[in-house]
Design a protein around this motif. Structure first.
Motif, PDB file in Angstrom:
ATOM      1  N   ALA A  31      46.691  48.332  36.563  1.00 43.56           N
ATOM      2  CA  ALA A  31      45.253  48.600  36.614  1.00 43.56           C
ATOM      3  C   ALA A  31      44.752  48.500  38.055  1.00 43.56           C
ATOM      4  O   ALA A  31      45.178  47.618  38.813  1.00 43.56           O
ATOM      5  CB  ALA A  31      44.508  47.603  35.739  1.00 43.56           C
ATOM      6  N   PRO A  32      43.845  49.395  38.466  1.00 47.81           N
ATOM      7  CA  PRO A  32      43.357  49.381  39.854  1.00 47.81           C
ATOM      8  C   PRO A  32      42.152  48.466  40.065  1.00 47.81           C
ATOM      9  O   PRO A  32      41.292  48.754  40.894  1.00 47.81           O
ATOM     10  CB  PRO A  32      42.977  50.848  40.081  1.00 47.81           C
ATOM     11  N   GLU A  33      42.047  47.387  39.310  1.00 49.42           N
ATOM     12  CA  GLU A  33      40.921  46.459  39.451  1.00 49.42           C
ATOM     13  C   GLU A  33      40.932  45.858  40.855  1.00 49.42           C
ATOM     14  O   GLU A  33      41.986  45.570  41.415  1.00 49.42           O
ATOM     15  CB  GLU A  33      41.037  45.371  38.379  1.00 49.42           C
ATOM     16  N   TRP A  34      39.739  45.673  41.447  1.00 49.33           N
ATOM     17  CA  TRP A  34      39.648  45.303  42.861  1.00 49.33           C
ATOM     18  C   TRP A  34      40.324  43.977  43.173  1.00 49.33           C
ATOM     19  O   TRP A  34      41.034  43.841  44.164  1.00 49.33           O
ATOM     20  CB  TRP A  34      38.183  45.271  43.290  1.00 49.33           C
ATOM     21  N   LEU A  80      34.719  38.286  37.904  1.00 49.85           N
ATOM     22  CA  LEU A  80      35.828  38.983  37.260  1.00 49.85           C
ATOM     23  C   LEU A  80      36.914  39.334  38.273  1.00 49.85           C
ATOM     24  O   LEU A  80      38.112  39.243  37.985  1.00 49.85           O
ATOM     25  CB  LEU A  80      35.320  40.251  36.578  1.00 49.85           C
ATOM     26  N   ALA A  81      36.485  39.754  39.462  1.00 45.96           N
ATOM     27  CA  ALA A  81      37.461  40.085  40.500  1.00 45.96           C
ATOM     28  C   ALA A  81      38.266  38.858  40.914  1.00 45.96           C
ATOM     29  O   ALA A  81      39.467  38.955  41.206  1.00 45.96           O
ATOM     30  CB  ALA A  81      36.757  40.687  41.712  1.00 45.96           C
ATOM     31  N   SER A  82      37.616  37.694  40.949  1.00 43.97           N
ATOM     32  CA  SER A  82      38.350  36.474  41.317  1.00 43.97           C
ATOM     33  C   SER A  82      39.419  36.151  40.283  1.00 43.97           C
ATOM     34  O   SER A  82      40.524  35.718  40.633  1.00 43.97           O
ATOM     35  CB  SER A  82      37.374  35.299  41.463  1.00 43.97           C
ATOM     36  N   LEU A  83      39.116  36.368  38.996  1.00 39.41           N
ATOM     37  CA  LEU A  83      40.128  36.131  37.961  1.00 39.41           C
ATOM     38  C   LEU A  83      41.250  37.163  38.042  1.00 39.41           C
ATOM     39  O   LEU A  83      42.419  36.839  37.829  1.00 39.41           O
ATOM     40  CB  LEU A  83      39.473  36.148  36.573  1.00 39.41           C
ATOM     41  N   GLY A  84      40.879  38.417  38.347  1.00 35.84           N
ATOM     42  CA  GLY A  84      41.921  39.421  38.546  1.00 35.84           C
ATOM     43  C   GLY A  84      42.802  39.091  39.734  1.00 35.84           C
ATOM     44  O   GLY A  84      44.020  39.290  39.697  1.00 35.84           O
ATOM     45  N   PHE A  85      42.194  38.575  40.793  1.00 33.98           N
ATOM     46  CA  PHE A  85      42.943  38.178  41.980  1.00 33.98           C
ATOM     47  C   PHE A  85      43.971  37.093  41.652  1.00 33.98           C
ATOM     48  O   PHE A  85      45.070  37.075  42.201  1.00 33.98           O
ATOM     49  CB  PHE A  85      41.966  37.696  43.051  1.00 33.98           C
ATOM     50  N   LEU A  86      43.605  36.193  40.742  1.00 37.99           N
ATOM     51  CA  LEU A  86      44.488  35.086  40.388  1.00 37.99           C
ATOM     52  C   LEU A  86      45.496  35.459  39.308  1.00 37.99           C
ATOM     53  O   LEU A  86      46.298  34.614  38.891  1.00 37.99           O
ATOM     54  CB  LEU A  86      43.653  33.891  39.913  1.00 37.99           C
ATOM     55  N   ALA A 111      35.469  51.205  37.819  1.00 44.75           N
ATOM     56  CA  ALA A 111      35.297  51.172  36.367  1.00 44.75           C
ATOM     57  C   ALA A 111      35.837  49.873  35.782  1.00 44.75           C
ATOM     58  O   ALA A 111      35.234  49.276  34.879  1.00 44.75           O
ATOM     59  CB  ALA A 111      35.998  52.371  35.742  1.00 44.75           C
ATOM     60  N   ALA A 112      36.990  49.435  36.310  1.00 50.94           N
ATOM     61  CA  ALA A 112      37.581  48.198  35.806  1.00 50.94           C
ATOM     62  C   ALA A 112      36.783  46.976  36.219  1.00 50.94           C
ATOM     63  O   ALA A 112      36.768  45.970  35.508  1.00 50.94           O
ATOM     64  CB  ALA A 112      39.021  48.066  36.304  1.00 50.94           C
ATOM     65  N   THR A 113      36.114  47.035  37.377  1.00 48.67           N
ATOM     66  CA  THR A 113      35.379  45.871  37.883  1.00 48.67           C
ATOM     67  C   THR A 113      33.918  45.912  37.448  1.00 48.67           C
ATOM     68  O   THR A 113      33.430  45.000  36.775  1.00 48.67           O
ATOM     69  CB  THR A 113      35.476  45.820  39.420  1.00 48.67           C
ATOM     70  N   LEU A 114      33.209  46.986  37.834  1.00 54.95           N
ATOM     71  CA  LEU A 114      31.784  47.070  37.526  1.00 54.95           C
ATOM     72  C   LEU A 114      31.536  47.401  36.054  1.00 54.95           C
ATOM     73  O   LEU A 114      30.560  46.924  35.461  1.00 54.95           O
ATOM     74  CB  LEU A 114      31.128  48.132  38.416  1.00 54.95           C
ATOM     75  N   GLY A 115      32.412  48.238  35.461  1.00 54.85           N
ATOM     76  CA  GLY A 115      32.211  48.581  34.056  1.00 54.85           C
ATOM     77  C   GLY A 115      32.337  47.369  33.155  1.00 54.85           C
ATOM     78  O   GLY A 115      31.492  47.141  32.268  1.00 54.85           O
ATOM     79  N   VAL A 116      33.376  46.586  33.363  1.00 53.78           N
ATOM     80  CA  VAL A 116      33.548  45.374  32.550  1.00 53.78           C
ATOM     81  C   VAL A 116      32.429  44.378  32.840  1.00 53.78           C
ATOM     82  O   VAL A 116      31.932  43.696  31.930  1.00 53.78           O
ATOM     83  CB  VAL A 116      34.925  44.755  32.816  1.00 53.78           C
TER      84      VAL A 116
END
Length: 576
Positions: free
Chosen positions: A527-530, A513-519, A386-391
């Protein structure tokens, strides 16, 4: 017409420099308070003290004097002093740039080797006159090109360093430290360029002059060199774009492997709100990208030579994502695995902490193990969708709406799109994080700012094609109102293909988005974002590799889904 790309590039560079120069003024945080906290956390932030710091920084005179002072210092070689340690910024930036240039040069060597490997079968068969039908490297190249650098870096770290112990995982002390970062940067770039070259070669081999050369007795080596000389000039701009992408990918790769390059420096400056260092580091990253594009243009002109420069438009123009043919089995399988993992994880609690089960292996209670806080990895993978695909879906919807509007205003959109294309998503994320702070909103804004130009270009082409249709010419001839033609004919013809194009880009947006969350620039703990989940598990990768491999596997399936969707058969008007 020749000057327009140069003007667009100059306008883009000026716009980015203005934004970078105004960061202390544009930032929602009080720059004087940030500097005071950096100098002395115990000192009382009295109004008099803050006012003195604002005068010192030039923040009391408004944006124009602030920008002028910063630009004047840059022209004199003075980028200011760090807000953290008070030292000059320029020596640190120069040292970081030298490290990044070394890494990018090694990555470029990996890229060129991979391009040669991917294109060799097509080139050999074409030179021998035995090229028939499609090539077998298209799917492999597309798969490599779709993998984000931070994901490749994680997989290389786990396999080659943690499991096999062949190469050191971190640092910059010896040449062996260069191998894994160079591979992580060079593999996706080589996949993209390998597919472009592989798709361009058959069209050149089919040109009449190739048959004449063979009839005249030219050997396969001579024919192959001539075909490459013919095909490569049209591809050189894409080489420049990939080189620009290396500057953005270097941020994640340098973070994973603890490389003291300019990307890691920029990220650290953004996290600590060290704005002078952030300004200098982002400016260095942007200038590296501009330099790469300029060098690509110069190489192209050199390869064409004076006799072919005027005929450059006759060369085959490549598509950044060439079409391929694929069945529906791969996307169906990827979607099925993702759906099962997400559905199963949604029934579990992603925030439940069990310290007694920290870094536990897979079991009946925790099918995919637990993380460093004892939280269920499968639950976090499921809820992270939801946090990754929803956004990502919301970002695609915003990009779709903006691209439709810009498609009807190509003159306005062209310059803005040039600016957006000049900034990789990671650099946009760093800038937005400096203005809005790290978080889901900032990451969404950053990705949306750089994801709409491709959709807008597609919309503009469809609008132009539809307006030139014979039936619309007849409608205008009989006096149909422009608003009626727009709403009943042009907009319906454009909206559908652009919507399908936006859906195809959904996995790519999710990966950005996942790359920005990773950084640390996107969603924040817990948040459980991937991407965030993957970053949190890396410090414990030697003890619990499954905690890192699960979010990495989800992102890998997402990348495979993006590739397979891009190679499905498309309808009329859809992007190639």
């Amino acid at each position: 017409m020749r000057a327009s790309p140069l003007i667009s590039r100059a306008v883009s560079l000026v716009a980015i420099i203005v934004v970078v120069g105004l960061l202390p003024w544009l930032s929602g945080r009080d720059a004087a308070l940030s500097l005071l906290r950096a100098r002395s956390a115990e000192q009382e932030p009295s109004p008099e003290t803050l006012a003195a710091i604002r005068r010192e920084l030039g923040l009391d005179g408004g944006p124009v004097p602030l920008l002028g002072d910063w630009l004047g210092g840059v022209l004199r070689g003075d980028f200011g002093r760090s807000w953290v340690d008070g030292g000059p910024v320029l020596p640190l930036v120069l040292s970081s740039v030298s490290v990044s240039l070394t890494l990018m040069a090694a990555a470029l060597a990996v890229t060129l080797v991979l391009v040669c490997v991917l294109c060799a079968p097509t080139l050999v068969r074409g030179a021998r006159g035995s090229l028939r039908g499609g090539r077998g490297t298209g799917a492999a190249a597309a798969a490599l090109g779709a993998l984000p650098e931070f994901l490749i870096a994680t997989l290389l770290l786990v396999t080659l360093s943690v499991w096999l112990g062949w190469l050191p995982p971190y640092g910059w002390q010896e040449p062996r430290n260069l191998v894994l970062p160079a591979l992580a940067l060079g593999i996706p770039a080589g996949g993209i360029l390998g597919r472009l070259v592989d798709d361009a070669l058959p069209a050149v081999f089919a040109e009449p002059w190739v048959g004449l050369w063979r009839s005249a007795g030219c050997g396969p080596g001579v024919v192959a060199r001539a075909v490459l000389r013919r095909a490569l000039p049209a591809l050189i701009p894409q080489f420049g774009l990939v080189a620009v992408g290396l500057t953005g990918g270097a941020v994640a790769v340098e973070t994973v492997f603890a490389v003291p390059g300019i990307g890691r420096t920029a990220l650290g400056a953004a996290e600590s709100q060290n704005l002078p260092l952030l300004q200098a580091a982002v400016l260095a990253l942007v200038l590296l990208g501009v330099l790469a594009g300029t060098l690509a243009g110069a190489v192209r002109r050199w390869m064409l030579g004076p006799g072919l420069r005027d005929a450059a438009l006759s060369l085959p123009a490549p598509d950044p994502l060439p079409a391929a043919r694929a069945g529906r089995l791969v996307p169906a399988a990827c979607a099925a695995v993702l759906a099962v993992a997400i559905g199963w994880g949604l029934f579990l609690d992603p925030l439940a902490v069990d310290l007694a089960a920290r870094l536990a292996g897979p079991s009946w209670e925790h099918p995919l193990g637990t993380d460093a806080l004892g939280r269920d990895v499968l639950a976090r993978a499921g809820h992270g969708a939801a946090a990754t695909l929803g956004v990502a879906a919301l970002v695609c919807a915003a990009s779709y709406a903006l691209s439709l509007a810009m498609g009807f205003l190509p003159g306005v959109a062209s310059g803005t799109a040039e600016i957006a294309n000049a900034v990789p998503p990671v650099i946009a994320g760093i800038l937005v994080a400096a203005l809005l702070g790290p978080g889901t909103l900032g990451a969404s804004v950053a990705v949306a700012l750089v994801s709409w130009p491709v959709l807008a270009a597609h919309a503009a082409a469809l609008v132009s094609e539809t307006r030139a249709a014979a039936h619309l010419v007849a409608q205008r001839a009989i006096g149909s109102p422009p608003a009626w033609i727009l709403t009943r004919h042009v907009l319906p013809a454009v909206a559908g293909p652009i919507a399908r194009h936006a859906v195809l880009r959904l996995p790519g947006v999710a990966l950005a988005l996942a790359s920005l969350g990773f950084l640390g620039l996107g969603a924040q703990p817990p948040a459980p974002e991937w991407g965030l989940t993957l970053a949190e598990s890396l410090p414990y990768v030697e003890r619990a590799p499954w905690a890192a491999l699960v979010p990495a596997g989800m992102l890998l399936l997402l990348a495979a889904l993006a590739v397979s969707l891009s190679t499905l058969r498309r309808g009329p008007g859809d992007p190639a």
